[in-house]
Motif scaffolding. Sequence first.
Motif, PDB file in Angstrom:
ATOM      1  N   LEU A  87       0.642  -1.495   0.163  1.00 53.82           N
ATOM      2  CA  LEU A  87       0.269  -0.147  -0.203  1.00 53.82           C
ATOM      3  C   LEU A  87       0.784   1.100  -0.183  1.00 53.82           C
ATOM      4  N   LEU A  88       0.394   2.334  -0.701  1.00 52.71           N
ATOM      5  CA  LEU A  88       0.978   3.520  -0.981  1.00 52.71           C
ATOM      6  C   LEU A  88       0.663   4.427   0.721  1.00 52.71           C
ATOM      7  N   ILE A  89       1.019   4.666   1.843  1.00 50.71           N
ATOM      8  CA  ILE A  89       0.733   5.413   2.624  1.00 50.71           C
ATOM      9  C   ILE A  89       2.172   6.329   2.302  1.00 50.71           C
ATOM     10  N   ALA A  90       1.350   7.869   3.015  1.00 49.68           N
ATOM     11  CA  ALA A  90       2.183   8.522   3.033  1.00 49.68           C
ATOM     12  C   ALA A  90       3.497   9.098   2.457  1.00 49.68           C
ATOM     13  N   GLY A  91       3.473   8.387   0.942  1.00 51.37           N
ATOM     14  CA  GLY A  91       4.513   8.323   0.549  1.00 51.37           C
ATOM     15  C   GLY A  91       4.831   7.511   0.114  1.00 51.37           C
ATOM     16  N   PHE A  92       4.504   6.280   0.764  1.00 54.93           N
ATOM     17  CA  PHE A  92       6.303   5.422   0.712  1.00 54.93           C
ATOM     18  C   PHE A  92       5.047   3.925   0.998  1.00 54.93           C
ATOM     19  N   ILE A  93       5.986   3.145  -0.194  1.00 55.95           N
ATOM     20  CA  ILE A  93       5.092   2.173  -0.117  1.00 55.95           C
ATOM     21  C   ILE A  93       5.712   1.195   0.873  1.00 55.95           C
ATOM     22  N   TYR A  94       4.122   0.371   1.682  1.00 52.96           N
ATOM     23  CA  TYR A  94       4.505  -0.303   2.520  1.00 52.96           C
ATOM     24  C   TYR A  94       4.190  -1.387   2.340  1.00 52.96           C
ATOM     25  N   VAL A  95       4.360  -2.332   2.801  1.00 48.97           N
ATOM     26  CA  VAL A  95       4.363  -3.863   2.641  1.00 48.97           C
ATOM     27  C   VAL A  95       3.685  -4.300   4.415  1.00 48.97           C
ATOM     28  N   ILE A  96       2.366  -4.729   3.891  1.00 50.00           N
ATOM     29  CA  ILE A  96       1.027  -5.456   4.944  1.00 50.00           C
ATOM     30  C   ILE A  96       1.795  -6.507   5.306  1.00 50.00           C
ATOM     31  N   ASP A  97       1.834  -7.333   6.089  1.00 49.74           N
ATOM     32  CA  ASP A  97       1.931  -8.839   6.446  1.00 49.74           C
ATOM     33  C   ASP A  97       1.217  -9.259   7.294  1.00 49.74           C
ATOM     34  N   LEU A  98       0.043 -10.130   6.774  1.00 44.17           N
ATOM     35  CA  LEU A  98      -1.169 -10.336   7.671  1.00 44.17           C
ATOM     36  C   LEU A  98      -1.038 -11.457   7.656  1.00 44.17           C
ATOM     37  N   ASN A  99      -0.268 -12.090   7.921  1.00 46.15           N
ATOM     38  CA  ASN A  99       0.236 -13.038   8.219  1.00 46.15           C
ATOM     39  C   ASN A  99       0.592 -13.482   9.642  1.00 46.15           C
ATOM     40  N   SER A 100       2.038 -12.228   9.782  1.00 44.99           N
ATOM     41  CA  SER A 100       2.445 -12.274  10.810  1.00 44.99           C
ATOM     42  C   SER A 100       2.421 -10.980  11.925  1.00 44.99           C
ATOM     43  N   MET A 101       1.165 -10.110  11.101  1.00 42.97           N
ATOM     44  CA  MET A 101       1.090  -8.926  11.680  1.00 42.97           C
ATOM     45  C   MET A 101       1.805  -7.906  12.315  1.00 42.97           C
ATOM     46  N   VAL A 102       2.429  -7.220  10.912  1.00 43.63           N
ATOM     47  CA  VAL A 102       3.454  -6.899  10.749  1.00 43.63           C
ATOM     48  C   VAL A 102       3.159  -6.155   9.557  1.00 43.63           C
TER      49      VAL A 102
END
Length: 155
Positions: A87-102
């Motif tokens: 996801l693009l959040i505040a100008g940065f690409i973030y990786v959301i890991d839904l298995n590890s919840m990080v």
Amino acid sequence: FLCIKGVLQSTMSGSCALCRSAIPRDFLTRPEMVTSSSQSSEEGDEEEEVWSWFYEGRSGGWWEYDSRTSAEIEQAYQDNEGSEIELLIAGFIYVIDLNSMVQSRKCAPNIQRRIKRDRNIPDKKGVAGIVKRKPRTRKTRADVSPPVSPPGTSV
């Protein structure tokens, strides 16, 4: 600020500088009213469970994602899209890991923050980095002590 800046610059790019969504040329002269998707159904009998997504702050405490980001994470969670979404959040690409919840920035995968799915928690620090204000209390005359004059003088 960035979205309105994107409107003003849309003659060049045609998209918002923050979210990269297309901006119609007549946006300022004919805006569309945005309605809340969390409004209850007309029947009112069934109330849908509302979940929010939170990330852990650097010094502890939980911050709520903005509503758009939270909705995207929830959709991926419901669709069971696999373990990771970007996801693009505040100008940065973030990786959301839904298995590890990080979550982590794509450019810095070793720096991770915990995330969680929860109901709206009352002790959250704020939303998307904006600190939640505490309600102000008004002082009354009873709260303010009268001035004290030095001995031997009168007020």
